[in-house]
Scaffold this motif. Structure first.
Motif, PDB file in Angstrom:
ATOM      1  N   LEU A  89       0.838  -1.209   0.000  1.00  0.00           N
ATOM      2  CA  LEU A  89       0.000   0.000   0.000  1.00  0.00           C
ATOM      3  C   LEU A  89       0.870   1.256   0.000  1.00  0.00           C
ATOM      4  CD1 LEU A  89      -2.891  -0.972   2.440  1.00  0.00           C
ATOM      5  CD2 LEU A  89      -3.125  -0.369   0.028  1.00  0.00           C
ATOM      6  N   SER A  92       2.294   1.585  -3.421  1.00  0.00           N
ATOM      7  CA  SER A  92       1.255   2.054  -4.339  1.00  0.00           C
ATOM      8  C   SER A  92       1.091   3.568  -4.248  1.00  0.00           C
ATOM      9  CB  SER A  92      -0.073   1.354  -4.014  1.00  0.00           C
ATOM     10  OG  SER A  92      -1.125   1.879  -4.803  1.00  0.00           O
ATOM     11  N   ASN A  96       2.097   5.993  -7.536  1.00  0.00           N
ATOM     12  CA  ASN A  96       0.873   6.440  -8.195  1.00  0.00           C
ATOM     13  C   ASN A  96       0.518   7.846  -7.726  1.00  0.00           C
ATOM     14  OD1 ASN A  96      -0.115   4.037  -9.756  1.00  0.00           O
ATOM     15  ND2 ASN A  96      -0.046   3.093  -7.744  1.00  0.00           N
ATOM     16  N   TYR A 101      -4.302   6.252  -5.949  1.00  0.00           N
ATOM     17  CA  TYR A 101      -4.164   5.536  -4.674  1.00  0.00           C
ATOM     18  C   TYR A 101      -5.511   5.466  -3.954  1.00  0.00           C
ATOM     19  CZ  TYR A 101      -2.868   4.631   0.178  1.00  0.00           C
ATOM     20  OH  TYR A 101      -2.790   4.112   1.439  1.00  0.00           O
ATOM     21  N   THR A 104      -7.460   2.836  -5.464  1.00  0.00           N
ATOM     22  CA  THR A 104      -6.987   1.533  -4.985  1.00  0.00           C
ATOM     23  C   THR A 104      -7.666   1.162  -3.675  1.00  0.00           C
ATOM     24  OG1 THR A 104      -4.834   1.848  -6.047  1.00  0.00           O
ATOM     25  CG2 THR A 104      -4.947   0.254  -4.251  1.00  0.00           C
ATOM     26  N   LYS A 105      -7.765   2.121  -2.762  1.00  0.00           N
ATOM     27  CA  LYS A 105      -8.414   1.852  -1.478  1.00  0.00           C
ATOM     28  C   LYS A 105      -9.910   1.575  -1.670  1.00  0.00           C
ATOM     29  CE  LYS A 105      -7.278   4.268   2.097  1.00  0.00           C
ATOM     30  NZ  LYS A 105      -7.051   5.428   2.991  1.00  0.00           N
ATOM     31  N   GLY A 153       2.905   1.189 -11.179  1.00  0.00           N
ATOM     32  CA  GLY A 153       1.987   1.606 -10.128  1.00  0.00           C
ATOM     33  C   GLY A 153       0.708   0.796 -10.127  1.00  0.00           C
ATOM     34  N   SER A 154       0.203   0.462 -11.329  1.00  0.00           N
ATOM     35  CA  SER A 154      -1.028  -0.332 -11.428  1.00  0.00           C
ATOM     36  C   SER A 154      -0.817  -1.741 -10.887  1.00  0.00           C
ATOM     37  CB  SER A 154      -1.499  -0.391 -12.884  1.00  0.00           C
ATOM     38  OG  SER A 154      -1.755   0.903 -13.387  1.00  0.00           O
ATOM     39  N   SER A 157      -0.622  -1.592  -7.140  1.00  0.00           N
ATOM     40  CA  SER A 157      -1.955  -1.360  -6.574  1.00  0.00           C
ATOM     41  C   SER A 157      -2.772  -2.640  -6.572  1.00  0.00           C
ATOM     42  CB  SER A 157      -2.680  -0.267  -7.362  1.00  0.00           C
ATOM     43  OG  SER A 157      -2.026   0.974  -7.220  1.00  0.00           O
ATOM     44  N   ALA A 160      -1.503  -4.823  -3.871  1.00  0.00           N
ATOM     45  CA  ALA A 160      -1.880  -4.262  -2.573  1.00  0.00           C
ATOM     46  C   ALA A 160      -3.332  -4.577  -2.241  1.00  0.00           C
ATOM     47  CB  ALA A 160      -1.648  -2.754  -2.575  1.00  0.00           C
ATOM     48  N   VAL A 161      -4.213  -4.458  -3.238  1.00  0.00           N
ATOM     49  CA  VAL A 161      -5.631  -4.745  -3.012  1.00  0.00           C
ATOM     50  C   VAL A 161      -5.839  -6.210  -2.655  1.00  0.00           C
ATOM     51  CG1 VAL A 161      -7.890  -4.902  -4.147  1.00  0.00           C
ATOM     52  CG2 VAL A 161      -6.498  -2.866  -4.438  1.00  0.00           C
TER      53      VAL A 161
END
Length: 372
Positions: A89, A92, A96, A101, A104-105, A153-154, A157, A160-161
């Motif tokens: 996270l 990310s 990004n 970001y 992403t959250k 970055g993608s 992310s 991270a998700v």
């Protein structure tokens, strides 16, 4: 006070503690990072977890909770996964734009719903889905400003998700599977999370900031805010596990977006951060979604409780009825076969008469043997 009322009171307390502590630590960290220039977020998180573990160890020594060891591999994997998700996270956010970001959250909720639906056969009603949709739209309006995309970055992310969703689902399932409390799980997983972040933290922070955390000038003011942040983090970490254990990962994410709205509001009031009508509109829409989500969750919980209460007398009645229909108590089943319990009792009775045993004891042994 009934058991249900105590559970509801505990849930409200956990949600309130999570909101207050999370908003407090965000404001504290914002002052530490923005005003004092301490930008080493991952390393700071490792210190948070280390202080949390030490605090829980003191609480265990004071016998405020009971240590309950369970599957060490599950605890280790869970702790390392949690640490990795926090690091991803932060990466990310570093690779990004702030808007991407925030997206992403926002993606964590639908991803969690999807994973729970596929792997746990959990069903979410249309009302719940609609309220979550309203919530996500509101938070998106309030927080998402720009969407600058890049491949690295993608990918970060996405990872991270996924790791965040899996870690939060594991928080809930481990507590229920091994029958451990949030405190017991946090105490055993904290060392693994702290070690993971302590190892990767300086490297990630150096990569994102081009600064060395160990070469930073630690003034008394910086040290004060670091200690304050670590103290608040004990409450944050404890309430996180408590909320997920008492509710669900989706509810925890909904609560997280409520914190986001509160942080925006407090930032404007206390820190004079820029605030626009778009932020106000987004917060209002998000609050409407949260109200709907809370309302429908409460209604569905009450309906499930009513259905369970209605089914209980039927279950008790079915348990009181004979499992196999006999013919006037003769022990003959409907297909003409002899009831195996009766047959076994007759065999033991014959052995009892042969060896001088008592019929009552043999019948008891026969029934025990049948259910073994």
């Amino acid at each position: 006070m009934s058991e249900g009322q105590r559970f509801q009171l505990g849930t409200v307390g956990a949600l309130s503690l999570s909101v207050v502590s999370s908003v407090s630590i965000v404001i504290c960290n914002k002052a530490l990072i923005s005003s004092l220039g301490f930008t080493f977020a991952t390393t700071l998180t490792s210190w948070h977890l280390l202080v949390t573990f030490c605090s829980l160890h003191v609480a265990l020594w004071m016998k405020l909770f009971e240590h309950k060891p369970f599957d060490s591999r599950a605890v280790m994997g869970f702790g390392i996964l949690n640490g990795i998700s926090i690091g991803l996270l932060n990466l990310s956010l570093g690779f990004n734009s702030v808007g991407f970001y925030q997206m992403t959250k926002l993606a964590i909720i639908p991803c969690t719903v999807l994973l729970e639906t596929i792997f746990f056969r959990k069903k979410f009603s249309r009302n719940i889905q609609l309220s979550l949709g309203i919530l996500l739209v509101g938070v998106g309006i309030a927080t998402v400003t720009d969407l600058q995309l890049n491949v690295l970055g993608s990918v970060l992310s996405l990872l991270a998700v996924i790791t965040t969703c899996v870690a939060q689902i594991m928080t809930n399932t481990i507590q229920k599977k091994f029958k451990v409390s949030s405190t017991q799980l946090l105490y055993q997983s904290c060392p693994y999370q702290a070690i993971t972040l302590f190892v990767i933290g300086p490297f990630l922070d150096g990569l994102l900031t081009n600064l060395n955390v160990f070469a930073f000038k630690y003034t008394p003011q910086v040290l004060f805010f670091i200690v304050l942040s670590c103290m608040i983090s004990v409450s944050v970490n404890f309430s996180t596990f408590l909320v997920i254990g008492k509710t669900s990962p989706v509810t925890y994410q909904v609560l997280g977006h409520l914190k986001t709205c509160l942080v925006l509001a407090f930032g404007y009031v206390l820190l004079r951060d820029p605030f626009s009508w778009r932020n106000i509109l987004g917060i209002l829409v998000a609050v409407v979604g949260m109200v709907f989500y809370s309302y429908y969750c409460t209604i569905e919980t009450q309906q499930k409780a009513s259905e369970a209460a209605a089914q209980l007398p039927q279950v008790m009645e079915s348990e009181a009825d004979p499992l196999i229909t006999g013919d006037k108590g003769t022990g003959i089943m409907s297909d003409g076969a002899v009831d195996p319990v009766i047959r076994l009792e007759v065999e033991f009775r014959a052995k009892s008469e042969k060896f001088g045993g008592e019929r009552q004891d043999c019948s008891k042994e026969g029934n025990e043997a049948q259910f073994q």
